[in-house]
Motif scaffolding. Structure first.
Motif, mmCIF file in Angstrom:
data_model
loop_
_atom_site.group_PDB
_atom_site.id
_atom_site.type_symbol
_atom_site.label_atom_id
_atom_site.label_comp_id
_atom_site.label_asym_id
_atom_site.label_seq_id
_atom_site.Cartn_x
_atom_site.Cartn_y
_atom_site.Cartn_z
ATOM 1 N N VAL A 153 13.304 10.646 -9.517
ATOM 2 C CA VAL A 153 14.618 10.174 -9.086
ATOM 3 C C VAL A 153 14.762 8.672 -9.373
ATOM 4 C CG1 VAL A 153 16.026 9.763 -7.028
ATOM 5 C CG2 VAL A 153 14.940 11.972 -7.363
ATOM 6 N N ASP A 154 13.636 7.966 -9.336
ATOM 7 C CA ASP A 154 13.661 6.512 -9.518
ATOM 8 C C ASP A 154 13.919 6.115 -10.978
ATOM 9 O OD1 ASP A 154 13.371 3.925 -8.380
ATOM 10 O OD2 ASP A 154 11.394 3.758 -9.292
ATOM 11 N N TRP B 163 20.546 -3.594 -17.770
ATOM 12 C CA TRP B 163 21.375 -4.740 -17.363
ATOM 13 C C TRP B 163 20.614 -6.045 -17.525
ATOM 14 C CZ3 TRP B 163 24.081 -3.156 -12.127
ATOM 15 C CH2 TRP B 163 25.028 -2.168 -12.412
ATOM 16 N N TRP B 164 19.358 -6.011 -17.139
ATOM 17 C CA TRP B 164 18.517 -7.207 -17.186
ATOM 18 C C TRP B 164 18.464 -7.745 -18.606
ATOM 19 C CZ3 TRP B 164 13.515 -7.004 -19.597
ATOM 20 C CH2 TRP B 164 12.737 -8.141 -19.410
ATOM 21 N N ILE C 87 17.338 4.715 -12.116
ATOM 22 C CA ILE C 87 17.623 3.387 -11.551
ATOM 23 C C ILE C 87 16.829 2.323 -12.295
ATOM 24 C CG2 ILE C 87 17.834 2.069 -9.412
ATOM 25 C CD1 ILE C 87 17.562 4.580 -7.859
ATOM 26 N N VAL C 88 15.573 2.642 -12.605
ATOM 27 C CA VAL C 88 14.752 1.697 -13.363
ATOM 28 C C VAL C 88 15.410 1.416 -14.708
ATOM 29 C CG1 VAL C 88 12.562 1.401 -14.563
ATOM 30 C CG2 VAL C 88 12.570 2.318 -12.260
ATOM 31 N N VAL D 166 5.633 12.502 -4.374
ATOM 32 C CA VAL D 166 5.611 11.442 -5.387
ATOM 33 C C VAL D 166 6.296 11.932 -6.668
ATOM 34 C CG1 VAL D 166 4.147 9.932 -6.770
ATOM 35 C CG2 VAL D 166 3.508 10.456 -4.434
ATOM 36 N N VAL E 60 10.167 11.774 -5.924
ATOM 37 C CA VAL E 60 10.708 10.421 -5.774
ATOM 38 C C VAL E 60 10.559 9.630 -7.080
ATOM 39 C CG1 VAL E 60 10.433 8.247 -4.530
ATOM 40 C CG2 VAL E 60 10.337 10.404 -3.295
ATOM 41 N N GLY E 61 9.432 9.815 -7.764
ATOM 42 C CA GLY E 61 9.210 9.094 -9.016
ATOM 43 C C GLY E 61 10.257 9.435 -10.048
ATOM 44 N N LEU F 6 23.560 -2.501 -7.477
ATOM 45 C CA LEU F 6 22.336 -1.786 -7.862
ATOM 46 C C LEU F 6 21.374 -1.693 -6.674
ATOM 47 C CD1 LEU F 6 20.967 -0.572 -10.416
ATOM 48 C CD2 LEU F 6 19.801 -2.739 -10.675
ATOM 49 N N ILE G 224 4.317 4.770 -13.220
ATOM 50 C CA ILE G 224 4.674 5.617 -12.078
ATOM 51 C C ILE G 224 3.817 6.892 -12.082
ATOM 52 C CG2 ILE G 224 6.490 7.088 -11.111
ATOM 53 C CD1 ILE G 224 8.521 4.975 -11.878
ATOM 54 N N PRO H 293 13.348 -1.810 -9.934
ATOM 55 C CA PRO H 293 14.773 -2.186 -9.842
ATOM 56 C C PRO H 293 15.026 -3.247 -8.780
ATOM 57 C CG PRO H 293 14.535 0.202 -9.920
ATOM 58 C CD PRO H 293 13.165 -0.355 -9.731
ATOM 59 N N PHE I 104 5.620 5.630 1.394
ATOM 60 C CA PHE I 104 4.308 5.884 0.804
ATOM 61 C C PHE I 104 3.169 5.191 1.548
ATOM 62 C CE2 PHE I 104 7.064 6.763 -2.925
ATOM 63 C CZ PHE I 104 6.772 8.108 -2.978
ATOM 64 N N LEU J 226 22.048 -8.978 -20.114
ATOM 65 C CA LEU J 226 22.518 -10.281 -19.664
ATOM 66 C C LEU J 226 21.774 -11.398 -20.374
ATOM 67 C CD1 LEU J 226 23.171 -9.818 -15.863
ATOM 68 C CD2 LEU J 226 24.708 -9.613 -17.804
ATOM 69 N N PRO K 158 5.560 -0.236 -9.294
ATOM 70 C CA PRO K 158 6.430 0.266 -10.379
ATOM 71 C C PRO K 158 7.712 0.903 -9.865
ATOM 72 C CG PRO K 158 4.169 0.944 -10.756
ATOM 73 C CD PRO K 158 4.221 0.368 -9.376
ATOM 74 N N LEU K 159 7.623 1.636 -8.734
ATOM 75 C CA LEU K 159 8.830 2.254 -8.197
ATOM 76 C C LEU K 159 9.843 1.192 -7.788
ATOM 77 C CD1 LEU K 159 7.407 5.134 -5.961
ATOM 78 C CD2 LEU K 159 8.726 5.386 -8.042
ATOM 79 N N TRP L 176 24.595 -6.689 -9.397
ATOM 80 C CA TRP L 176 23.193 -6.597 -8.992
ATOM 81 C C TRP L 176 23.091 -6.146 -7.542
ATOM 82 C CZ3 TRP L 176 20.149 -6.100 -12.756
ATOM 83 C CH2 TRP L 176 20.343 -6.806 -13.960
ATOM 84 N N SER M 245 18.470 -0.749 -14.350
ATOM 85 C CA SER M 245 18.164 -2.148 -14.028
ATOM 86 C C SER M 245 17.634 -2.895 -15.238
ATOM 87 C CB SER M 245 17.179 -2.226 -12.856
ATOM 88 O OG SER M 245 15.910 -1.780 -13.237
ATOM 89 N N VAL M 246 16.740 -2.276 -16.020
ATOM 90 C CA VAL M 246 16.214 -3.025 -17.170
ATOM 91 C C VAL M 246 17.253 -3.138 -18.284
ATOM 92 C CG1 VAL M 246 13.786 -2.633 -16.694
ATOM 93 C CG2 VAL M 246 14.990 -1.018 -18.116
ATOM 94 N N ILE N 209 7.217 1.547 -17.582
ATOM 95 C CA ILE N 209 7.235 1.722 -16.129
ATOM 96 C C ILE N 209 7.038 3.195 -15.780
ATOM 97 C CG2 ILE N 209 8.676 1.494 -14.073
ATOM 98 C CD1 ILE N 209 9.875 -0.999 -15.500
#
Lengths: 224, 262
Positions: B167-168, B178-179, B171-172, B161, B164-165, A202, B137, A176, A152, B182, A172-173, A199, B175-176, B133
């Motif tokens: 697809v992300d 798991w975050w 994953i976001v 954008v 890709v946004g 990931l 995005i 992770p 980007f 834990l 924001p992207l 992690w 990750s949150v 999030i």
């Protein structure tokens, strides 16, 4: 020329510019240092709090400083019609993306090495626990960050570019990366390096998705 | 590949004609009224949460629209890069704007609901965090749309954008999740009971359906505004200068399509 060779040529060109201009040394690194000092001042001198927050602050400093590196990486293409030259060059557009990402990744890794030492000194982060897991977290995190930023970064060079749009899009992207990087770093520096595996997994997934997406769609950003 | 894309374009064209738009608008008003009656009067108050639980009937549909809109942005972005027809870019833009609106609404409503039920405006629950999030995005997506001067370039950048946004997002979310897990064990469950009263379920389904109609209507309107903007721009750039803008807008009501770039 294969894609890898073309990417290597591209990366070498960017690194040569960087070595001659010394932007990372002169501006990005001092900026990261400024951030770390500001974080320390805003959290107060309490040693425990600083130690606990150190992994997060470390990654925040890297993330914010990396924005400058990406801007710089495409700034040089905006001058003297360099981008047109790149478009006319007989090479795959994906090689432009991969090469730029590789060059920025090398710069970021150098930056991170210094920032990690600074954080160890300023915030009392212990590095001895699991150096392999720590190195893996930074290597994988940097690859993903370089991929999303290089994809980007080209938007930041538009004629009407607004300074805020690039970080607004990339940060924001990259959530992770921040989460996984901070968690893996925290585990590796507190002697739980063995638990960082998921992690790191990931981070690998993020890297794979963004490298693949960038390779596939980057050409669409450039063609005109 | 050409078949489905082509028929989807035709269906889109029919839906966005003036008549289809009016019918859709009428249907939306009827459905939203039915949903309001069901959720405010017919449906019983919740055993624990009393009347606060009625927020369910607009909060869940808003959240559903958020994800629906961004899925449409993704599909339209892929279709644009494949076909290079500007109508797909208009669809992506319209859907993203409506999506940002309803994502913000879902967060605001959830926050208002959370205060009496959870005792806090915000909790770092994975779903809440992912939605926040997601909002950022797509605010970024809309900001990118403002950058380029040329419509063709704007369409291409936005499509990248938009792809890709989307697809992300998984994953976001991973990750949150798991975050959070834990940090502490069970997350707060919104509806403690595994069953939901049949009347409440009916009200919820009607709410989702009526919000979906509202989404279609808003997107349809936005598509027409997009067409008008492009036509006014094309007219302004054409040699027939000096005509008042009102005339141009009236002309733009005629069926037909302005294609720019591509």
């Amino acid at each position: 020329m294969t894609l890898i060779r073309q990417s290597a040529v591209m990366a070498a060109k960017d690194l040569r510019i960087e070595i001659r201009g010394r932007y990372a040394l002169g501006a990005v690194l001092p900026f990261a240092g400024t951030l770390l000092i500001a974080f320390g001042l805003s959290l107060g001198p309490g040693r425990t709090l600083l130690q606990e927050t150190a992994p997060g602050l470390l990654w925040l400093a890297v993330l914010f400083a990396s924005v400058l590196s990406f801007r710089r990486s495409y700034e040089s293409e905006g001058e003297d019609g360099a981008l047109e030259g790149l478009l006319l060059a007989p090479m795959d557009k994906a090689a432009v993306f991969l090469g730029k990402a590789a060059a920025v990744a090398v710069q970021l890794l150098a930056l991170e090495a210094v920032v990690v030492l600074l954080v160890a000194g300023l915030f009392g982060l212990s590095l001895g626990g699991a150096p392999a897991a720590l190195a893996a977290a930074f290597l994988l995190g940097t690859i993903g960050l370089a991929a999303v930023g290089s994809l980007f970064g080209v938007l930041a060079e538009s004629p009407r570019a607004r300074e805020a749009v690039f970080p607004l899009l990339v940060l924001p992207l990259a959530t992770p990366l921040l989460v996984a990087g901070v968690k893996a770093t925290a585990l590796a520096t507190t002697g739980h390096g063995g638990e960082a595996g998921s992690w790191l997994g990931l981070l690998v997934a993020f890297d794979a998705v963004f490298l693949a997406a960038g390779t596939l769609v980057f050409g669409h950003l450039l063609e005109d | 590949m050409r078949g489905p894309v082509h028929s989807a374009e035709r269906a889109l064209g029919k839906l966005t004609a003036r008549r289809g738009e009016r019918v859709l608008g009428l249907l939306t008003v009827v459905a939203l009224s039915a949903s309001a009656i069901l959720s405010l009067i017919v449906s019983p108050p919740d055993a624990d949460q009393k009347n606060a639980a009625r927020l369910l009937y607009i909060h869940v549909p808003s959240a559903w629209l958020a994800y629906l809109s961004f899925a449409v942005v993704f599909v339209a972005s892929v279709a644009y890069l494949r076909t290079r027809k500007i109508r797909w870019d208009r669809l992506a833009a319209a859907s993203a704007e409506v999506g940002v609106l309803f994502t913000a609404l879902a967060i605001a409503l959830g926050s208002i609901w959370g205060k009496p039920v959870w005792g806090t405006w915000w909790t770092w629950d994975p779903r809440l965090t992912t939605t926040a999030i997601l909002l950022l995005i797509y605010v970024g997506y809309l900001a990118v749309r403002k950058l380029p001067d040329s419509p063709a370039r704007r369409a291409r950048w936005a499509a990248v954008v938009g792809i890709v946004g989307f697809v992300d997002v998984p994953i976001v979310h991973l990750s949150v999740t798991w975050w959070r897990s834990l940090h502490q064990g069970a997350t707060i469950r919104l509806l403690g009971r595994s069953t939901i009263a049949p009347m409440m379920l009916a009200a919820l389904l009607v709410g989702v359906a009526s919000f979906t109609l509202l989404y279609l209507y808003l997107v349809t309107l936005r598509l027409r505004v997009g067409r008008l903007e492009e036509r006014v721009m094309a007219e302004a750039l054409s040699p027939r200068l000096g005509q008042p803008v009102e005339m141009l807008v009236e002309q733009a009501d005629e069926p037909g399509e302005v294609t720019v770039g591509g």
